[in-house]
Write a protein that holds these residues in place. Sequence first.
Motif, PDB file in Angstrom:
ATOM      1  N   ARG A  24     -18.513  -3.627  11.682  1.00 58.00           N
ATOM      2  CA  ARG A  24     -17.727  -2.492  11.198  1.00 58.00           C
ATOM      3  C   ARG A  24     -18.284  -1.171  11.715  1.00 58.00           C
ATOM      4  NH1 ARG A  24     -15.298  -2.109   5.165  1.00 58.00           N
ATOM      5  NH2 ARG A  24     -14.451  -4.071   5.955  1.00 58.00           N
ATOM      6  N   LYS A  79      -7.339  -1.643  11.272  1.00 60.43           N
ATOM      7  CA  LYS A  79      -7.268  -2.734  10.307  1.00 60.43           C
ATOM      8  C   LYS A  79      -8.673  -3.098   9.839  1.00 60.43           C
ATOM      9  CE  LYS A  79      -3.267  -4.903  12.580  1.00 60.43           C
ATOM     10  NZ  LYS A  79      -2.826  -6.110  13.291  1.00 60.43           N
ATOM     11  N   GLU A 105     -23.430   5.210   6.371  1.00 66.68           N
ATOM     12  CA  GLU A 105     -22.351   4.300   6.011  1.00 66.68           C
ATOM     13  C   GLU A 105     -22.888   2.894   5.749  1.00 66.68           C
ATOM     14  OE1 GLU A 105     -18.331   2.914   5.413  1.00 66.68           O
ATOM     15  OE2 GLU A 105     -19.461   4.772   5.118  1.00 66.68           O
ATOM     16  N   VAL A 161       0.833  -1.202   0.000  1.00 71.64           N
ATOM     17  CA  VAL A 161       0.000   0.000   0.000  1.00 71.64           C
ATOM     18  C   VAL A 161       0.870   1.255   0.000  1.00 71.64           C
ATOM     19  CG1 VAL A 161      -1.623   1.373   1.363  1.00 71.64           C
ATOM     20  CG2 VAL A 161      -1.994  -1.077   1.101  1.00 71.64           C
ATOM     21  N   ASP A 181      -6.705   6.371   3.965  1.00 74.41           N
ATOM     22  CA  ASP A 181      -6.272   6.806   5.299  1.00 74.41           C
ATOM     23  C   ASP A 181      -4.760   6.957   5.366  1.00 74.41           C
ATOM     24  OD1 ASP A 181      -8.876   6.812   6.169  1.00 74.41           O
ATOM     25  OD2 ASP A 181      -8.788   4.808   7.044  1.00 74.41           O
ATOM     26  N   HIS A 197     -13.400   6.962  10.915  1.00 75.36           N
ATOM     27  CA  HIS A 197     -14.447   5.937  10.834  1.00 75.36           C
ATOM     28  C   HIS A 197     -14.808   5.410  12.224  1.00 75.36           C
ATOM     29  CE1 HIS A 197     -13.418   6.230   6.642  1.00 75.36           C
ATOM     30  NE2 HIS A 197     -12.222   5.754   6.856  1.00 75.36           N
ATOM     31  N   THR A 244     -20.701  -3.011  -1.438  1.00 75.13           N
ATOM     32  CA  THR A 244     -19.857  -4.135  -1.030  1.00 75.13           C
ATOM     33  C   THR A 244     -20.712  -5.396  -0.933  1.00 75.13           C
ATOM     34  OG1 THR A 244     -20.154  -4.089   1.391  1.00 75.13           O
ATOM     35  CG2 THR A 244     -18.600  -2.489   0.447  1.00 75.13           C
ATOM     36  N   ASP A 290      -6.872   1.226   5.169  1.00 75.01           N
ATOM     37  CA  ASP A 290      -7.431   1.810   3.954  1.00 75.01           C
ATOM     38  C   ASP A 290      -6.378   2.685   3.275  1.00 75.01           C
ATOM     39  OD1 ASP A 290     -10.017   2.564   2.382  1.00 75.01           O
ATOM     40  OD2 ASP A 290      -9.061   4.474   2.849  1.00 75.01           O
ATOM     41  N   THR A 291      -6.225   2.542   1.966  1.00 72.13           N
ATOM     42  CA  THR A 291      -5.227   3.307   1.221  1.00 72.13           C
ATOM     43  C   THR A 291      -5.444   4.806   1.396  1.00 72.13           C
ATOM     44  OG1 THR A 291      -5.096   1.548  -0.431  1.00 72.13           O
ATOM     45  CG2 THR A 291      -4.202   3.693  -1.049  1.00 72.13           C
TER      46      THR A 291
END
Length: 248
Positions: free
Chosen positions: A217, A106, A199, A21, A112, A156, A207, A109-110
Amino acid sequence: MTHRILLVEDEKWVRTALRKVIEKINLPFAVVHESSNGMEAWKWLEHSHADIVVTDIRMPVMDGLTLLKQIREKLKQTDTIIVSGHDEFAYAQQAVRLGAFDYFLKPVDTGDITECFRNWLQRYEPDPASTEAQQAENQHIRTPVDQVIHYIESHHRYDLMLAEAAALVHLNSSYFCKLFKQQKGMTFTDFLTSVRMREAVRLLEHTSLRITEIADRLGFADAAYFSNTFKKEVGASPSEYRKRLHPA
């Protein structure tokens, strides 16, 4: 100038994923070494330099918080970024209080990582354009309520408790609750519910996560409670909502 990163994580596949990443974000950072625990990392740091240490919290031999403390005490030119699981968030908060630059949840996220590293660059290599943009953002995020909202959205933190939110901006819960209602026209709990449901809709639409995974989540300990809340707010249960999107 390329900035040096040390990765510290006991699971090799996680280290590999993090390195990939970092390589993809097109910023001047490079992973120069990997360690499987805090002790290995500290021994490497005794004779080598890293601008940033990206470390897990729970590891054998020496955990991430102990490593962070040693870095803060002895390596003033090295910053630490914590990587933690949802169930380790209290440790991540402690890490920030101990001086960590930032933390990721975890799976990382790219977006973040990109935002964090850009913030780091801005601190140490400010340019006029980015400084002006940050000043504009700081003017916008000036009240304690706005700071908490920004924190929830950028990290998040859909399970943030009222007491935690108040502590983030150094206010007592009662005053923060009144301030939030006064400025936003709704309670903090109602606001957080609306954020969670927004969200949830996004995750259901974009998804293939299971309902239980979405509930987890979003910080719901019980999937049934999540489903009931969703139905109350949206007018359909999560499974019904998804079936409407993809009718048989």
